[in-house]
Design an enzyme around this catalytic site. Structure first.
Site, PDB file in Angstrom:
ATOM      1  N   GLU A   1     -72.261  34.410  34.632  1.00  0.00           N
ATOM      2  CA  GLU A   1     -73.395  34.423  35.559  1.00  0.00           C
ATOM      3  C   GLU A   1     -74.419  33.392  35.112  1.00  0.00           C
ATOM      4  O   GLU A   1     -74.738  33.293  33.937  1.00  0.00           O
ATOM      5  CB  GLU A   1     -74.051  35.818  35.581  1.00  0.00           C
ATOM      6  CG  GLU A   1     -75.208  35.916  36.571  1.00  0.00           C
ATOM      7  CD  GLU A   1     -75.928  37.267  36.501  1.00  0.00           C
ATOM      8  OE1 GLU A   1     -75.257  38.320  36.513  1.00  0.00           O
ATOM      9  OE2 GLU A   1     -77.173  37.253  36.414  1.00  0.00           O
TER      10      GLU A   1
ATOM     11  N   GLU B   1     -74.873  42.709  31.155  1.00  0.00           N
ATOM     12  CA  GLU B   1     -75.948  42.196  30.295  1.00  0.00           C
ATOM     13  C   GLU B   1     -76.492  43.296  29.400  1.00  0.00           C
ATOM     14  O   GLU B   1     -77.521  43.914  29.701  1.00  0.00           O
ATOM     15  CB  GLU B   1     -77.081  41.596  31.143  1.00  0.00           C
ATOM     16  CG  GLU B   1     -76.674  40.327  31.858  1.00  0.00           C
ATOM     17  CD  GLU B   1     -77.843  39.573  32.481  1.00  0.00           C
ATOM     18  OE1 GLU B   1     -78.971  40.124  32.536  1.00  0.00           O
ATOM     19  OE2 GLU B   1     -77.633  38.421  32.908  1.00  0.00           O
TER      20      GLU B   1
END
Ligand code: IDC
Length: 485
Positions: free
Chosen positions: A403, A311
């Protein structure tokens, strides 16, 4: 994560440009000479949007069998570029493009077809090429659809044969990997060994540094056989007592889990779980070392997918792209045909959580083939404006949800069933693969197992599950009928 609501915009989708049709002199004219049989039929179609397009090309060999081929064509317009090809090695020089077969699709028997494609960009217009060559021989004929009806004498004079219903075949047997084999990106989809789009559904581990006791033969048997998952995401944090503290041990732990997934016929997604700091460049050297090791170790496997940064946050797309273009070649040097996944801006929100959107990727894609871009969401926090952007982006770039949570972005809280349903229905419809956070017994709402489950060693069935675990097990267990031809 904060979100800036944006008006939903729709991509400008032009109808497919219909390109060249059958063009084999040998097939269309009476045979008057004993020339070697050459000939080819090419179909070229595109989906266009402002500045970009996806092209699909079907090549049919109407001549003698060939064991390798090169397709050639010239773009009519100087602004047209191939940006990412698949199922062939594309090269462009000026307006001239060649596409050479890969190892697995070089053989083309007489009458056989193969399909290749690419994503491209254009500036002023995107006309179809007007002629194609195969191994230097022009595929003669028109690249525009016929404007007049063909002579009536060659029309069939009898009614077409009655249609018969093909026998319904039972769902394929085997593991997800034995059925689907080596995956590759085709257009905006993830395709199996038959070139057909598929969706993989599975679970993400929690941080390996904290929950190592949750990943063992019993828990992975439950994931493969009871949950019927196709995918295990192996989440290796880099900071927070992760990889940086002991590179060798974490690399070995990841490889051991790859082997356990492989033994059960599941795809293994190796996640280089960067989070804080959000600039992936901070870990560039570590990423190169780690991916050189795992890609060399796992090069012979068909089931390994690489996620090079979890991320990214607080950095520009250009920085992420620059990181990707340095790490991807390290993987490709060892494992050339593996799919690689690239994180996106704003905690892999396609930029939305930092006020952007996927245009920055479409306009400036990573210069590599066989890659996809990641999107993450937490259903209780991320709703319609994020879903709209995923829907919009999904027609333009390949997406993989590596995710997501059924709860809030903190990883905790109650399951938001309505939003989770809306998300998973969307991903199912678009055939976007996903991994749920987390297959662990962490004391938080996103964990699938109740605290203490991993110590007890009993993973199968519904007894050890949380609300989120039960919800996800039900979704993942729905049979996935993979196409096999
Ligand atoms: C969270 C875990 C939590 C842990 C924290 C540490 O659920 O137990 O304390 O990380 O960093 C992400 C990240 C993922 C987060 C998850 C939930 O990829 O590492 O896990 N999340 O907050 N992005 C959005 C949410």
């Amino acid at each position: 994560m904060t979100s800036i609501p944006r008006p939903s915009r729709r991509p400008l989708l032009a109808a497919g440009v219909v390109g060249a049709l059958a063009v084999a002199a040998a097939a269309l004219l009476p045979s008057t000479s004993a020339m070697a049989a050459t000939g080819c039929a090419v179909t070229y179609t595109t989906n266009d949007w402002q500045g970009g397009f996806t092209a699909n090309i079907t090549i049919k060999n109407l001549g003698d069998p060939m064991s390798r081929w090169t397709l050639g064509f010239t773009f009519p317009n100087s602004g047209q570029r191939v940006t990412q090809g698949w199922s062939a090695d594309f090269k462009q020089s000026g307006s001239a493009v060649t596409a050479q077969n890969l190892d697995y699709n070089g053989t083309l028997a007489t009458g056989a077809s193969t399909t290749i494609g690419f994503n491209g960009s254009w500036t002023t217009a995107n006309p179809a090429p007007t002629s194609f060559t195969l191994n230097g021989v022009t595929c003669t004929g028109s690249t525009t659809p016929p404007t007049s009806a063909p002579p009536t004498t060659i029309r069939p004079t009898t009614a077409p044969p009655p249609t018969t219903t093909p026998p319904t075949s039972p769902p394929p047997t085997g593991t997800p990997v034995s059925i689907n084999g080596q995956l590759r990106v085709c257009g905006v989809n993830l395709c199996n060994q038959y070139g057909k789009p598929i969706q993989l559904r599975g679970m993400s581990t929690h941080g390996l540094q904290w929950f190592a006791n949750c990943y063992n033969d019993a828990s992975l048997d439950a994931l493969a056989n009871d949950w019927k998952a196709e995918l295990l995401r192996i989440s290796m944090y880099v900071q927070e007592q992760g990889y940086e503290t002991n590179p060798t041990a974490f690399t070995n732990q990841v490889n051991t889990l790859v082997d356990k997934a492989t033994a059960r016929g599941m795809y293994a997604l190796i996640d280089f779980h960067t989070l804080t700091p959000g600039d992936p460049t901070y870990n560039l050297d570590r990423a190169k070392t780690f991916f050189a090791a795992v890609s060399a170790r796992n090069a012979g496997k068909k089931n390994v997918i690489y996620e090079i940064t979890n991320e990214p946050n607080g950095v520009s797309w250009t920085t992420i792209k620059n990181y990707a273009e340095q790490v991807i070649p390290v993987i490709r040097a060892n494992h050339p045909d593996a799919v690689v996944l690239v994180g996106t801006r704003g905690w892999s929100s396609l930029g939305v959580s930092e006020g952007g959107n996927s245009d920055e990727i479409v306009n400036n894609p990573v210069r590599a083939s066989n890659i996809m871009y990641t999107f993450h969401f937490y259903a209780a926090s991320h709703k319609d404006n994020y879903r709209n952007e995923v829907q919009r982006a999904a027609t333009r770039i390949p997406l993989f949800v590596t995710e997501f949570g059924t709860v809030t972005y903190t990883g905790d809280g109650a399951v938001d069933t309505a939003s989770s349903n809306a998300w998973l229905d969307l991903l199912d419809r678009l055939k976007i693969s996903y991994a749920n956070w987390t297959y662990s017994d962490a004391n938080e709402g996103s964990a699938a197992f109740r605290p203490g489950t991993c110590a007890s060693g009993q993973y199968a069935g519904t007894a050890p599950l949380t609300t989120s675990g039960n919800y996800m097990r039900n979704r993942i267990r729905i049979p996935n009928n993979f196409p096999t031809s």
